[in-house]
Design a protein around this motif. Sequence first.
Motif, mmCIF file in Angstrom:
data_model
loop_
_atom_site.group_PDB
_atom_site.id
_atom_site.type_symbol
_atom_site.label_atom_id
_atom_site.label_comp_id
_atom_site.label_asym_id
_atom_site.label_seq_id
_atom_site.Cartn_x
_atom_site.Cartn_y
_atom_site.Cartn_z
ATOM 1 N N ASP A 13 0.641 -0.951 -0.080
ATOM 2 C CA ASP A 13 -0.161 0.038 0.099
ATOM 3 C C ASP A 13 0.843 0.778 0.085
ATOM 4 O O ASP A 13 0.232 1.910 0.752
ATOM 5 N N ALA A 41 -3.856 -5.087 -3.499
ATOM 6 C CA ALA A 41 -4.380 -4.717 -4.727
ATOM 7 C C ALA A 41 -4.388 -3.122 -5.114
ATOM 8 O O ALA A 41 -3.574 -2.331 -4.245
ATOM 9 N N ARG A 253 -6.425 1.166 8.082
ATOM 10 C CA ARG A 253 -4.700 0.812 8.253
ATOM 11 C C ARG A 253 -4.150 1.293 9.261
ATOM 12 O O ARG A 253 -4.696 2.667 9.920
#
Length: 332
Positions: A13, A41, A253
């Motif tokens: 990320d 992702a 997160r």
Amino acid sequence: MPCKVIVGGFWGDEGKGKIISYLALKDKLDVCVRTGSVNAAHTVWYKGKRYALHMVPAAFLHEKCRLLISAGANLHVAKFLEEVDATNVKNRIGVDSQASIIEEKHSNQDKTSAHLKGLGTTGWGVGPAIEERVRRTAKIAKDIPELQPYLTDVATETNNAIDAGKKVLLEGTQGLMLSLFFGTYPYVTGRDTSASAICSEAGVGPTKVDDVLIVFKAFMTRVGAGPMPGELTKEEAAKRGWFETAAGTGRERRSAPFNFELAKKAVMVNGATQAALTKLDALYPECKSTREYDKLPKEAKQFISEIEKQTGIPVVLIGTGPEALDIIDRRK
Ligand code: IMP
Ligand code: MG
């Protein structure tokens, strides 16, 4: 270029999707090879539209780019087909015949296995799918009827492209601190995430690589369990504008300030030659959407210099906003 490997410096990320989409458009990439699996992702924003890609390489924005999923990858058939449709890349995406298949049962095992409890996995089943592959009982892409139109030999295609001087990007996923070998074991993913492993999954030898571009975010984030130096409370993270939720799973997160010691280690293990720094505008809001280095405030420039000084590599790309083209490009 011609062959660049992109990797994450922390816990994933970091904004690899954004950097890849910029390179795809700006450098007109010829080939982009995705590694890893559906747990990661990669977010791409273009012309106000958001894509969170779990399977399709993030370089899809450049319409001439050949998109490949490597032999070392684990492919989720339904997600792959869904994304091929959404990005309209059916005629230019290929899957290695030996990419292994992640199935529904793996996801169930991920969520219910005692030995995985408490790790905070994404729940996609990537660990169990890799276990199955190691047992040599996994299905591979060539066993799946829906994948027949896409089958190819990714290592051969990729090496041929490199030999022909084409621009090839190997798309790493996650980050070094999630590596099975170098991360915060056992709070890691089921594979090595370093540049060497990305090359291995793609079938490209180390002598063929020209650059390793490591992506750092201006602050660190982590989803799932495991240690994180300098972790802030959620309230503090929100106050600083650093609070994020995961693109894939929607989980919150955790966050912490940029850690130079971890960055140095990540540069070393990856053999990184260049760095990209994303979300500089989260630290210095006045940077938002700036595309010129000279327009950055003094403190932002000092932060970048400090990263360069401590890691010994240049920060060549700087992200200043979510859109693919919100980048300061300091390459010659
Ligand atoms: P798994 O890869 O689903 O087995 O999850 C293992 C650990 O890696 C968990 O802490 C996940 O949150 C983390 N993880 C896996 N993939 C990603 C990713 O793409 N971004 C961030 N964290 C990830
Ligand atoms: Mg991600």
